[in-house]
Design an enzyme around this catalytic site. Structure first.
Site, PDB file in Angstrom:
ATOM      1  N   MET A  81       0.831  -1.196   0.000  1.00  0.00           N
ATOM      2  CA  MET A  81       0.000   0.000   0.000  1.00  0.00           C
ATOM      3  C   MET A  81       0.861   1.239   0.000  1.00  0.00           C
ATOM      4  SD  MET A  81      -1.997  -2.499   1.318  1.00  0.00           S
ATOM      5  CE  MET A  81      -3.684  -3.040   1.072  1.00  0.00           C
ATOM      6  N   PRO A  82       1.536   1.515  -1.094  1.00  0.00           N
ATOM      7  CA  PRO A  82       2.340   2.732  -1.070  1.00  0.00           C
ATOM      8  C   PRO A  82       1.553   3.947  -1.588  1.00  0.00           C
ATOM      9  CG  PRO A  82       3.369   0.952  -2.343  1.00  0.00           C
ATOM     10  CD  PRO A  82       1.920   0.630  -2.178  1.00  0.00           C
ATOM     11  N   TYR A  83       1.884   5.074  -1.005  1.00  0.00           N
ATOM     12  CA  TYR A  83       1.378   6.380  -1.447  1.00  0.00           C
ATOM     13  C   TYR A  83       2.592   7.284  -1.567  1.00  0.00           C
ATOM     14  CZ  TYR A  83      -0.417  11.130  -0.842  1.00  0.00           C
ATOM     15  OH  TYR A  83      -0.672  12.470  -0.986  1.00  0.00           O
TER      16      TYR A  83
END
Lengths: 72, 72, 72, 72, 72, 72
Positions: free
Chosen positions: C1-3
């Site tokens: 879950m990268p942002y």
């Protein structure tokens, strides 16, 4: 494609409260903006009391004086 | 003057992986935008699994069900 | 879950350059962290030159003096 | 309604230095923008040296080479 | 002392929808964390479609292909 | 390596006020943390009044009622 960041002071927020925030915000965004929840990410950051300043003072100092952020 | 923030779930990201992200992003920005790398800062933030919500659930709950973020 | 958030000064970044940044960073994260790209979000923010300060000066003032952020 | 975020490398910032940053920024905003300090929040985030990249290198690597961020 | 940032793609979010997000999130935080709403700030940022990348593509390109973020 | 983000409501902040914030914060960080100002970046973001919520209301609604953020 919503992304939500929540910053709160680190004062004993439980895993269940975090889950309630994540669920509540995701549902709100789904309801208000009609967004697919699989595109909504929520990130919670707890901030140490020495690291949050309000009205020029560290929250750790405010708490030591008995000043809380509780709902009246 | 670029500044880049990367947020990822805290799931064993190594020092070498962080260095690869920092080098890769700085090089990309230098190549695409012709920026002096001495003006590019990259900040990585690892987020605990209870603190990241996806589709209304804590990632810790998703992982407990065997749902990963791995490339298929 | 990268942002990932990228902040750059607003100095004529083109749609193609933005696409190159988005593709490059998503690929990098997929390669380095083995993340499903469908969980990677990248947000680019262009900042007006009056709104970015470096070494105590507005970038608009630096540019007026002929000081750029270009790669040497 | 100002909100200020400060990110610095984690290199021994003391509680007193944090208080000086919070007080100084809140006073500055009150003076420059005439804002009620009770509406100004300041959040400080210390970043581990492996997690901050500058010019493509981890700050931990720069420090190991004797390169500091100290004022000359 | 909570602070909340919401980032959404700029696709016709109305003033009324923004108010519903602000009210909903503030109420949620008051309910879950028992926080005084006078200490809760919510900031909404709309992001142009060229500036948001998902799975390596600009959202403007996804929308041109008919791919939406709507709830199914 | 400090990075500072300031968010304020968009209510006529002038170029000179922005310069005063940038100079004041950079000097403060240099004084308190002994940082080289060439490593300090400050980014100012003005937020539209419909996009900032306080105590559950849009600031645009608060201003319409005559409620300001001015120092008393």
């Amino acid at each position: 494609m919503p992304y939500v960041k929540i910053e709160v002071t680190r004062e004993g927020v439980t895993k269940q409260q975090k889950q309630a925030l994540i669920k509540g915000i995701t549902d709100l965004i789904t309801d208000v903006l009609n967004k697919d929840p699989h595109l909504t990410h929520v990130v919670i950051r707890e901030i140490d009391l020495d690291d949050w300043g309000y009205a020029g003072e560290q929250v750790s100092a405010l708490r030591a004086k008995g000043i809380t952020a509780d709902k009246k």
